[in-house]
Design an enzyme around this catalytic site. Structure first.
Site, short mmCIF file in Angstrom:
data_model
loop_
_atom_site.label_atom_id
_atom_site.label_comp_id
_atom_site.label_asym_id
_atom_site.label_seq_id
_atom_site.Cartn_x
_atom_site.Cartn_y
_atom_site.Cartn_z
N ASN A 68 -36.61 -25.94 3.35
CA ASN A 68 -37.20 -25.20 2.24
C ASN A 68 -38.01 -26.18 1.38
O ASN A 68 -37.44 -27.14 0.85
CB ASN A 68 -36.08 -24.54 1.41
CG ASN A 68 -36.62 -23.70 0.27
OD1 ASN A 68 -37.53 -24.13 -0.45
ND2 ASN A 68 -36.09 -22.51 0.11
N ASP A 70 -39.79 -25.46 -1.42
CA ASP A 70 -40.06 -24.95 -2.77
C ASP A 70 -40.26 -26.07 -3.79
O ASP A 70 -41.17 -26.03 -4.62
CB ASP A 70 -38.89 -24.10 -3.28
CG ASP A 70 -38.74 -22.78 -2.58
OD1 ASP A 70 -37.71 -22.11 -2.79
OD2 ASP A 70 -39.64 -22.41 -1.80
N HIS A 71 -39.39 -27.09 -3.72
CA HIS A 71 -39.38 -28.02 -4.86
C HIS A 71 -40.39 -29.16 -4.75
O HIS A 71 -40.55 -29.93 -5.70
CB HIS A 71 -37.95 -28.48 -5.12
CG HIS A 71 -37.08 -27.30 -5.50
ND1 HIS A 71 -37.34 -26.55 -6.62
CD2 HIS A 71 -36.06 -26.71 -4.87
CE1 HIS A 71 -36.48 -25.54 -6.67
NE2 HIS A 71 -35.71 -25.61 -5.62
N HIS A 112 -39.99 -19.76 -0.79
CA HIS A 112 -39.57 -18.65 -1.63
C HIS A 112 -40.70 -18.32 -2.60
O HIS A 112 -40.96 -19.07 -3.54
CB HIS A 112 -38.30 -19.04 -2.40
CG HIS A 112 -37.72 -17.93 -3.19
ND1 HIS A 112 -36.57 -18.07 -3.92
CD2 HIS A 112 -38.10 -16.64 -3.36
CE1 HIS A 112 -36.29 -16.93 -4.52
NE2 HIS A 112 -37.19 -16.04 -4.19
N ARG A 115 -41.57 -16.61 -5.47
CA ARG A 115 -40.91 -15.90 -6.57
C ARG A 115 -41.91 -15.07 -7.36
O ARG A 115 -43.09 -15.42 -7.45
CB ARG A 115 -40.22 -16.90 -7.50
CG ARG A 115 -38.93 -17.46 -6.96
CD ARG A 115 -38.31 -18.45 -7.94
NE ARG A 115 -36.94 -18.77 -7.56
CZ ARG A 115 -35.88 -18.10 -7.99
NH1 ARG A 115 -36.03 -17.05 -8.79
NH2 ARG A 115 -34.65 -18.44 -7.61
N ARG A 138 -42.96 -19.78 -10.15
CA ARG A 138 -42.60 -21.07 -10.77
C ARG A 138 -42.87 -22.24 -9.83
O ARG A 138 -43.01 -23.37 -10.28
CB ARG A 138 -41.14 -21.07 -11.20
CG ARG A 138 -40.17 -21.00 -10.04
CD ARG A 138 -38.74 -21.01 -10.49
NE ARG A 138 -38.35 -19.75 -11.14
CZ ARG A 138 -37.08 -19.47 -11.49
NH1 ARG A 138 -36.11 -20.35 -11.25
NH2 ARG A 138 -36.77 -18.34 -12.09
N GLU A 163 -39.08 -16.18 1.95
CA GLU A 163 -38.06 -15.56 1.10
C GLU A 163 -38.76 -14.80 -0.01
O GLU A 163 -39.70 -15.31 -0.64
CB GLU A 163 -37.16 -16.63 0.49
CG GLU A 163 -36.31 -17.35 1.50
CD GLU A 163 -35.40 -18.36 0.87
OE1 GLU A 163 -35.70 -18.84 -0.22
OE2 GLU A 163 -34.35 -18.67 1.47
N THR A 181 -31.82 -20.80 -10.37
CA THR A 181 -32.00 -20.69 -8.92
C THR A 181 -31.29 -19.41 -8.49
O THR A 181 -30.72 -18.71 -9.33
CB THR A 181 -31.46 -21.93 -8.18
OG1 THR A 181 -31.76 -21.81 -6.79
CG2 THR A 181 -29.95 -22.07 -8.36
N THR A 182 -31.34 -19.13 -7.21
CA THR A 182 -30.72 -17.89 -6.76
C THR A 182 -29.23 -17.91 -7.07
O THR A 182 -28.53 -18.87 -6.71
CB THR A 182 -30.93 -17.72 -5.24
OG1 THR A 182 -32.33 -17.71 -5.01
CG2 THR A 182 -30.32 -16.43 -4.73
N GLU A 217 -28.31 -14.19 6.18
CA GLU A 217 -28.14 -15.57 5.74
C GLU A 217 -27.04 -15.59 4.72
O GLU A 217 -27.16 -14.96 3.66
CB GLU A 217 -29.43 -16.16 5.16
CG GLU A 217 -29.22 -17.61 4.69
CD GLU A 217 -30.49 -18.36 4.37
OE1 GLU A 217 -31.53 -18.07 4.97
OE2 GLU A 217 -30.43 -19.26 3.49
N HIS A 238 -28.10 -22.51 0.81
CA HIS A 238 -28.07 -22.64 -0.65
C HIS A 238 -27.06 -23.69 -1.10
O HIS A 238 -25.87 -23.57 -0.88
CB HIS A 238 -27.82 -21.33 -1.40
CG HIS A 238 -28.18 -21.47 -2.85
ND1 HIS A 238 -29.45 -21.23 -3.33
CD2 HIS A 238 -27.45 -21.89 -3.89
CE1 HIS A 238 -29.48 -21.49 -4.63
NE2 HIS A 238 -28.28 -21.90 -5.00
C1 LIG Z 1 -32.36 -17.95 -1.53
C2 LIG Z 1 -32.01 -19.36 -1.80
O1 LIG Z 1 -30.88 -19.74 -1.89
C3 LIG Z 1 -33.08 -20.36 -1.91
O2 LIG Z 1 -33.76 -20.45 -0.76
C4 LIG Z 1 -34.02 -20.02 -3.04
O3 LIG Z 1 -35.29 -20.50 -2.74
C5 LIG Z 1 -33.48 -20.64 -4.29
O4 LIG Z 1 -34.45 -20.52 -5.28
P1 LIG Z 1 -35.21 -21.84 -5.75
O5 LIG Z 1 -35.84 -22.44 -4.52
O6 LIG Z 1 -36.21 -21.32 -6.75
O7 LIG Z 1 -34.16 -22.75 -6.31
N1 LIG Z 2 -31.89 -19.99 1.51
C1 LIG Z 2 -31.48 -21.33 1.14
C2 LIG Z 2 -32.67 -22.24 1.11
O1 LIG Z 2 -33.72 -21.92 1.63
C3 LIG Z 2 -32.57 -23.55 0.45
O2 LIG Z 2 -31.66 -23.53 -0.63
P1 LIG Z 2 -31.43 -24.96 -1.35
O3 LIG Z 2 -31.03 -25.94 -0.28
O4 LIG Z 2 -32.73 -25.34 -1.99
O5 LIG Z 2 -30.32 -24.70 -2.33
#
Ligand SMILES: CC(=O)[C@@H](O)[C@H](O)COP(=O)(O)O
Ligand SMILES: NCC(=O)COP(=O)(O)O
Length: 265
Positions: free
Chosen positions: A11, A13-14, A47, A49, A53, A74, A104-105, A155, A194
């Site tokens: 993932n 995202d960050h 993800h 959102r 963000r 996601e 976060t989620t 998941e 997660h």
């Molecule tokens: C669904 C999940 O657990 C993560 O993949 C999600 O992306 C968490 O959100 P953030 O990435 O914004 O922390």
């Molecule tokens: N669905 C979980 C994910 O994609 C990554 O979650 P995290 O490792 O960033 O907490």
């Protein structure tokens, strides 16, 4: 005892969180995704959102054109997100809950409470060619509802396991293992994710039947110090080692039972 090799979804995202902090073009999540793939990622999770963000629509569209593995998008169960997924047609879509104020989620998708909307989303996304997974807590009622809604994949939310320690962590691990077994009996493919990191991932990877782990925050954090490719490669080694340890433990248990005359079904 043979089992398909467990998959690692990275993932990113960050990476986008760091970019959004200053509104620059760098670091580019697309570049990160390609490096993660070179390091052994089996897929890329992003993800999108509602509050944008981190990951932006631009990232999704570019990734759809450039990834060599597969995208796991996601997203919340909203009309806007479903329409975007129907247009982009990612290989995988994971439906997740979203609260704007959340850091976060926080929890899994409430499939039981929102059954009709989730079922309709599963149908539309499958019709568009995406494999749908539902991000749920390891609860029997949610697993049963997920199967009934028509999602081929779930998941399991490992957040409670990741936040726990000692006996509470062992209890959460047992809960995830039982949820995995139930889901497999229902014919579901089981992913998990997660809060997984370099010190808690192997025990989850060792759970028999888990298909893929989606991991992001810990990998990106580690990449700050060792580089992204090394951070991904290290996590992949741990995930595979965890699965192998689980398979060996299951084999030992089989041999022990067999030696003592227990019949296996
Ligand atoms: C669904 C999940 O657990 C993560 O993949 C999600 O992306 C968490 O959100 P953030 O990435 O914004 O922390
Ligand atoms: N669905 C979980 C994910 O994609 C990554 O979650 P995290 O490792 O960033 O907490």
């Amino acid at each position: 005892m043979h089992a398909p090799r467990i998959q690692l979804g990275v993932n990113i995202d960050h990476v986008a969180t760091l970019r959004q902090a200053r509104g620059t073009r760098y670091p580019d999540p697309v570049q990160a995704a390609l490096l993660a793939e070179e390091a052994g990622a089996d897929g890329i999770t992003v993800h999108l959102r509602e509050d944008r963000r981190h990951i932006q629509e631009r990232d999704i569209r570019l990734l759809a054109e450039t990834l060599n593995t597969r995208m796991n998008l996601e997203m919340a169960v909203t009309e806007a997100m479903i329409r975007l997924a129907e247009e982009v047609r990612p290989a995988h879509v994971c439906l997740v809950p979203e609260k704007r104020e959340e850091l976060t989620t926080e929890g899994g998708l409430d499939v039981v409470g929102g059954f009709e909307a989730v079922q309709a989303a599963c149908r539309r996304l499958a019709a568009a060619g995406s494999e749908v997974s539902l991000f749920i807590d390891p609860e029997p009622a949610q697993i049963e509802a997920a199967a009934r809604a028509g999602a081929p994949v779930i998941e399991l939310h490992t957040g409670a396991y990741a936040e726990a320690s000692g006996q509470a962590a062992r209890d959460e691990h047992a809960r995830i293992a039982a949820a995995t077994e139930m889901a497999l009996e229902l014919g579901l493919t089981v992913n998990a994710g997660h809060g997984l990191h370099y010190h808690n991932v192997e025990a989850i990877a060792a759970i028999g039947g888990i298909h893929e782990l989606n991991i992001g925050h810990a990998i990106i954090a580690r990449a700050m110090f060792v580089g992204l490719k090394e951070a991904v490669a290290e996590m992949k080694r741990l995930v595979i080692a965890g699965q192998e340890a689980g398979l060996l433990a299951a084999l030992d248990e089989y041999d022990h039972d067999h030696a003592h005359g227990h019949q296996h079904g």
